[in-house]
Design an enzyme around this catalytic site. Structure first.
Site, PDB file in Angstrom:
ATOM      1  CE1 TYR A  72      -4.031  -2.002   0.492  1.00 43.82           C
ATOM      2  CE2 TYR A  72      -2.753  -3.315   1.694  1.00 43.82           C
ATOM      3  CZ  TYR A  72      -3.766  -3.153   1.210  1.00 43.82           C
ATOM      4  OH  TYR A  72      -4.677  -4.315   1.051  1.00 43.82           O
TER       5      TYR A  72
ATOM      6  CD  GLU B 121      -1.545 -13.242  -9.893  1.00 47.49           C
ATOM      7  OE1 GLU B 121      -0.683 -12.628  -9.688  1.00 47.49           O
ATOM      8  OE2 GLU B 121      -2.801 -12.917  -9.780  1.00 47.49           O
TER       9      GLU B 121
ATOM     10  CG  ASN C 195     -10.514  -3.631  -7.890  1.00 45.51           C
ATOM     11  OD1 ASN C 195     -11.169  -3.114  -8.599  1.00 45.51           O
ATOM     12  ND2 ASN C 195      -9.929  -4.890  -7.935  1.00 45.51           N
TER      13      ASN C 195
ATOM     14  CB  CYS D 172      -7.508  -5.080  -5.201  1.00 44.85           C
ATOM     15  SG  CYS D 172      -8.720  -6.068  -5.265  1.00 44.85           S
ATOM     16  CG  HIS D 173      -5.286 -10.915  -6.151  1.00 43.70           C
ATOM     17  ND1 HIS D 173      -6.083 -10.461  -7.296  1.00 43.70           N
ATOM     18  CD2 HIS D 173      -4.120 -11.478  -6.596  1.00 43.70           C
ATOM     19  CE1 HIS D 173      -5.378 -10.959  -8.343  1.00 43.70           C
ATOM     20  NE2 HIS D 173      -4.255 -11.808  -8.116  1.00 43.70           N
TER      21      HIS D 173
END
Length: 177
Positions: A98, A161, A126, A134-135
Site C-alpha cells: 500500500y 500466480e 476495487n 487488488c489481491h
C-alpha cells in the site's frame, strides 16, 4: 443499462456486471463493498461476459492473463481511478505494498506524501476483483491484510500466480480487510 451474470469459480460465485460493452463489476460472493446491482438485468450471453468468463477460466487454470484483453470501466472517484490504474500495472505473480502505491500517487500529484490508509480504502473498493489485481497488494513487512473477498481468497489467488506466501505475515483472527 446494466447487465449481470454469474461465473462459478474455485473461490465461489462471482457476479459480473457490464454497462454497454464494458465490464464494470466483478464481485466474489460475500465480499465487502459488493456493488449495487439491483437495477441490473440478467443477460448471460453478452460478448463482454463471454470474454470475461474465458479470461477467468484461463486465470484459474494458472495461465497468465493480460488485463488488456478485456474492456474495463470501473466506476469510482478520480482518486480511486488512479489507484486502480496502478493496480492494473502490477505484474502477474508479483506484489507491492500500500505504501508503494501511496508513493506513486504522491509522485503523480506532486505531493510530499500520500496516506497508505487512503490508498487502502481505494484498493478495498476495487469493483473488478481478480481482474484488477487488488489481491497483489500487501501491507508493510509482507502483512497479508486488506482483501475485501477475505484473506483466504487472497492467499489462493496469490498461490495461483505462483507467489510464495509462506514468509508472509497472516493477520490476527478477525482482521480480514
Amino acid at each position: 443499462m446494466l447487465y449481470t451474470t454469474s461465473y462459478l469459480s474455485p473461490l465461489g460465485k462471482i457476479t459480473l456486471v457490464s454497462q454497454h460493452d464494458k465490464l464494470v463489476g466483478a464481485w466474489i460472493e460475500e465480499q465487502k463493498h459488493f456493488g449495487d446491482i439491483d437495477i441490473a438485468v440478467e443477460r448471460s450471453n453478452l460478448a463482454i461476459f463471454n470474454l470475461t468468463k474465458k479470461w477467468l477460466d484461463n486465470y484459474f487454470e494458472g495461465k497468465k492473463q493480460s488485463i488488456n484483453q478485456l474492456s474495463l470501466a470501473p466506476h469510482g472517484s478520480p482518486f480511486r481511478q488512479k489507484v486502480w490504474d496502478i493496480l492494473c500495472q502490477i505484474p502477474y505473480g508479483e506484489v507491492i505494498t500500500y505504501g508503494d502505491i501511496a508513493k506513486q500517487i504522491a509522485l503523480q500529484n506532486n505531493l510530499h506524501k500520500m496516506s497508505s490508509q487512503a490508498v487502502g480504502g481505494a484498493v478495498g473498493h476495487n469493483p473488478i476483483s481478480i481482474i484488477i489485481p487488488c489481491h497483489r497488494v500487501i501491507g508493510a513487512n509482507g502483512n497479508l491484510t486488506g482483501y475485501a473477498g477475505g484473506i483466504d481468497k487472497k492467499i489462493k489467488l496469490l498461490q495461483i500466480e505462483g507467489i510464495d506466501t509462506s514468509n508472509m505475515v497472516f493477520p490476527k483472527k478477525g482482521s480480514t480487510g
